[in-house]
Design a protein around this motif. Structure first.
Motif, PDB file in Angstrom:
ATOM      1  N   ARG A 123      -1.949  10.076   0.543  1.00 43.06           N
ATOM      2  CA  ARG A 123      -0.810  10.514   0.846  1.00 43.06           C
ATOM      3  C   ARG A 123       0.341   9.770   0.015  1.00 43.06           C
ATOM      4  NH1 ARG A 123      -0.654  10.512   7.142  1.00 43.06           N
ATOM      5  NH2 ARG A 123       1.572  10.882   7.135  1.00 43.06           N
ATOM      6  N   VAL A 124       0.095   8.408  -0.095  1.00 47.22           N
ATOM      7  CA  VAL A 124       1.130   7.777  -0.616  1.00 47.22           C
ATOM      8  C   VAL A 124       1.192   7.741  -2.270  1.00 47.22           C
ATOM      9  CG1 VAL A 124       1.742   5.158  -1.468  1.00 47.22           C
ATOM     10  CG2 VAL A 124       1.269   5.933   1.215  1.00 47.22           C
TER      11      VAL A 124
ATOM     12  N   SER B 130       7.349   5.498   0.196  1.00 42.45           N
ATOM     13  CA  SER B 130       6.149   6.360   0.891  1.00 42.45           C
ATOM     14  C   SER B 130       5.073   5.722   1.877  1.00 42.45           C
ATOM     15  CB  SER B 130       5.177   6.961  -0.283  1.00 42.45           C
ATOM     16  OG  SER B 130       6.142   7.627  -1.377  1.00 42.45           O
TER      17      SER B 130
ATOM     18  N   VAL C 122       4.570   6.659   5.398  1.00 45.77           N
ATOM     19  CA  VAL C 122       3.490   6.967   5.892  1.00 45.77           C
ATOM     20  C   VAL C 122       2.597   6.060   6.830  1.00 45.77           C
ATOM     21  CG1 VAL C 122       1.073   7.618   5.118  1.00 45.77           C
ATOM     22  CG2 VAL C 122       2.913   8.588   3.630  1.00 45.77           C
TER      23      VAL C 122
ATOM     24  N   THR D 291      -9.005   5.656   7.542  1.00 47.19           N
ATOM     25  CA  THR D 291      -7.470   6.140   7.899  1.00 47.19           C
ATOM     26  C   THR D 291      -6.690   5.324   6.794  1.00 47.19           C
ATOM     27  OG1 THR D 291      -7.858   5.567  10.525  1.00 47.19           O
ATOM     28  CG2 THR D 291      -5.714   5.571   9.722  1.00 47.19           C
TER      29      THR D 291
ATOM     30  N   ALA E  97       6.698  11.500  -7.711  1.00 50.62           N
ATOM     31  CA  ALA E  97       8.179  10.979  -7.980  1.00 50.62           C
ATOM     32  C   ALA E  97       7.958  10.599  -9.590  1.00 50.62           C
ATOM     33  CB  ALA E  97       8.158   9.678  -7.208  1.00 50.62           C
TER      34      ALA E  97
ATOM     35  N   GLY F  27       0.953  22.428   1.523  1.00 48.64           N
ATOM     36  CA  GLY F  27      -0.072  21.322   1.912  1.00 48.64           C
ATOM     37  C   GLY F  27       0.072  20.098   2.136  1.00 48.64           C
ATOM     38  N   GLY F  28       1.440  19.572   1.868  1.00 48.71           N
ATOM     39  CA  GLY F  28       1.559  18.191   2.125  1.00 48.71           C
ATOM     40  C   GLY F  28       2.078  17.900   3.342  1.00 48.71           C
ATOM     41  N   SER F  29       1.258  16.668   3.987  1.00 48.52           N
ATOM     42  CA  SER F  29       1.158  16.488   5.352  1.00 48.52           C
ATOM     43  C   SER F  29       2.653  15.792   5.782  1.00 48.52           C
ATOM     44  CB  SER F  29       0.151  15.313   5.727  1.00 48.52           C
ATOM     45  OG  SER F  29      -0.996  16.032   5.621  1.00 48.52           O
ATOM     46  N   ASP F  30       3.431  15.120   4.712  1.00 46.27           N
ATOM     47  CA  ASP F  30       4.653  14.639   5.024  1.00 46.27           C
ATOM     48  C   ASP F  30       5.927  15.541   4.567  1.00 46.27           C
ATOM     49  OD1 ASP F  30       3.478  12.209   5.666  1.00 46.27           O
ATOM     50  OD2 ASP F  30       2.937  12.193   3.768  1.00 46.27           O
TER      51      ASP F  30
ATOM     52  N   ALA G 298       1.879  18.993  10.293  1.00 48.13           N
ATOM     53  CA  ALA G 298       1.159  18.992   9.094  1.00 48.13           C
ATOM     54  C   ALA G 298       0.561  20.529   8.830  1.00 48.13           C
ATOM     55  CB  ALA G 298       0.235  17.962   8.643  1.00 48.13           C
ATOM     56  N   PRO G 299       0.745  21.100   7.638  1.00 49.40           N
ATOM     57  CA  PRO G 299       0.384  22.537   7.239  1.00 49.40           C
ATOM     58  C   PRO G 299      -0.967  22.704   7.345  1.00 49.40           C
ATOM     59  CG  PRO G 299       1.624  21.614   5.362  1.00 49.40           C
ATOM     60  CD  PRO G 299       1.540  20.665   6.521  1.00 49.40           C
ATOM     61  N   LEU G 300      -1.663  21.825   6.773  1.00 47.08           N
ATOM     62  CA  LEU G 300      -3.166  21.761   6.745  1.00 47.08           C
ATOM     63  C   LEU G 300      -4.086  20.975   7.791  1.00 47.08           C
ATOM     64  CD1 LEU G 300      -3.994  21.774   2.782  1.00 47.08           C
ATOM     65  CD2 LEU G 300      -3.783  23.698   4.155  1.00 47.08           C
TER      66      LEU G 300
ATOM     67  N   ASN H  11       0.609  13.441  11.610  1.00 48.54           N
ATOM     68  CA  ASN H  11       1.637  14.340  11.511  1.00 48.54           C
ATOM     69  C   ASN H  11       1.263  15.518  12.267  1.00 48.54           C
ATOM     70  OD1 ASN H  11       3.959  15.857  11.434  1.00 48.54           O
ATOM     71  ND2 ASN H  11       4.006  16.006   9.083  1.00 48.54           N
TER      72      ASN H  11
ATOM     73  N   ILE I 104      -4.279   7.516   4.232  1.00 44.13           N
ATOM     74  CA  ILE I 104      -2.789   6.927   4.028  1.00 44.13           C
ATOM     75  C   ILE I 104      -2.563   6.557   2.664  1.00 44.13           C
ATOM     76  CG2 ILE I 104      -1.435   4.730   4.268  1.00 44.13           C
ATOM     77  CD1 ILE I 104      -2.346   4.420   7.061  1.00 44.13           C
TER      78      ILE I 104
ATOM     79  N   LEU J  45      -1.831   8.059 -11.026  1.00 46.76           N
ATOM     80  CA  LEU J  45      -1.521   8.190  -9.447  1.00 46.76           C
ATOM     81  C   LEU J  45      -2.135   9.710  -8.855  1.00 46.76           C
ATOM     82  CD1 LEU J  45       2.066   7.132  -9.723  1.00 46.76           C
ATOM     83  CD2 LEU J  45       0.418   6.199  -8.273  1.00 46.76           C
TER      84      LEU J  45
ATOM     85  N   VAL K 139      11.325  13.013   3.963  1.00 46.89           N
ATOM     86  CA  VAL K 139      10.596  13.218   2.769  1.00 46.89           C
ATOM     87  C   VAL K 139      11.103  14.508   2.155  1.00 46.89           C
ATOM     88  CG1 VAL K 139       8.369  14.101   1.709  1.00 46.89           C
ATOM     89  CG2 VAL K 139       8.390  12.036   3.590  1.00 46.89           C
TER      90      VAL K 139
ATOM     91  N   LEU L 162       2.596  11.221  -3.145  1.00 41.57           N
ATOM     92  CA  LEU L 162       4.148  11.333  -2.905  1.00 41.57           C
ATOM     93  C   LEU L 162       4.595  10.485  -4.304  1.00 41.57           C
ATOM     94  CD1 LEU L 162       4.646  10.657   0.697  1.00 41.57           C
ATOM     95  CD2 LEU L 162       5.387  12.527  -0.423  1.00 41.57           C
ATOM     96  N   THR L 163       3.921   9.485  -4.439  1.00 42.32           N
ATOM     97  CA  THR L 163       4.486   8.521  -5.620  1.00 42.32           C
ATOM     98  C   THR L 163       4.332   9.329  -7.191  1.00 42.32           C
ATOM     99  OG1 THR L 163       3.680   6.667  -4.343  1.00 42.32           O
ATOM    100  CG2 THR L 163       4.237   6.281  -6.636  1.00 42.32           C
TER     101      THR L 163
END
Lengths: 72, 192
Positions: free
Chosen positions: B12-13, A17, A21, B5, B20, B145-148, A30-32, A27, B9, B60, B154, B16-17
């Motif tokens: 988002r990480v 990830s 990222v 920033t 998982a 809502g997920g940017s990735d 991105a939806p939001l 992105n 990041i 997480l 992904v 995602l983690t």
């Protein structure tokens, strides 16, 4: 062993990830898209409209566009 | 790269983690009840791993929420209360609210799991079953809502994992725990 595998998979997901990222900080799809500034309504995920809002007092010119610099 | 920033990041990480780690938790939980991993290990080891995964996904998930709250790069109108009460955020309320609600439910499931001996077995079972609903809502949270999530790298992994978990969930609902004969067949030892 199972716990170790679970930790390894989680770490692997974190590394994957982070790698993805880190390479895609913004992105555009991105939806939001939360507003960067409540007054302008510009979005954070990259504004792709390509529009510039000029203030009313700005004067335009009849000169041609600058397409090269002194260096080029 | 500025601090905001960096926080963005990290948020988002961690999201995602956490997803998982939660998928691993769901997989071990499903395996515990359906015996699909009986060929790999004992139920005791599976139960121990299933309980252990809460130590992975809760921090997480919390990090994901706190980092989004701290991120000042985007003037996100997410308030502290939005991390506890769902559907109150002024924008993206459905996507954000689904994440909040699922986190609330999963924390309830985890806490009642640790207090299992103090809770009536039937009540514990019904609370624990809410985790299926919560995982579904987390998937929707990521989708909306997920940017990735729109990225093929992904989404391919996420949809594949979700499909496997969905198949196992349906199998668990339809057939319950595999019989001794089924386990013997899995191990390549047909019952005489």
């Amino acid at each position: 062993m199972l716990k170790g595998s679970a930790v390894c998979l989680t770490v692997l997901a974190a590394v994957g990830s982070a790698s993805y990222v880190g390479g895609h900080v913004k992105n555009p799809s991105a939806p939001l898209r939360p507003p960067l500034h409540p007054q302008t309504g510009l979005s954070a995920a990259g504004d792709t409209r390509g529009q510039v809002n000029l203030p009313p007092g700005l004067r335009t010119t009849a000169s041609g566009p600058v397409t090269e610099t002194h260096v080029s | 790269m500025n601090l905001d920033t960096y926080l963005w990041i990290l948020a988002r990480v961690s999201g995602l983690t956490a997803a998982a780690a939660l998928a691993i938790s769901l997989l071990t939980g499903l395996a515990l009840r359906s015996a699909v991993l009986d060929w790999l290990t004992t139920n005791r080891a599976l139960r121990s791993t299933h309980e252990f995964t809460a130590i992975l996904w809760i921090p997480l998930g919390l990090s994901h929420m706190v980092l989004l709250l701290l991120d000042g790069n985007v003037r996100t109108p997410i308030r502290l209360i939005d991390l506890v009460l769902p559907f109150r955020a002024s924008y993206g309320s459905l996507a954000i609210g689904l994440g909040t609600l699922s986190f609330d439910i999963l924390v309830l499931v985890a806490v009642t799991g640790w207090l299992r001996r103090q809770i009536h077995p039937s009540a514990w079972r019904w609370i624990h079953r809410l985790s299926y609903l919560a995982c579904g809502m987390i998937f929707l949270h990521a989708l909306l809502g997920g940017s990735d999530f729109s990225a093929p790298q992904v989404s391919a992994i996420a949809w594949s994992v979700a499909a496997v978990l969905a198949v196992l969930t349906v199998a668990r609902l339809l057939w319950g725990r595999l019989s001794a004969e089924g386990r013997d067949l899995q191990r390549g030892r047909p019952n005489p």
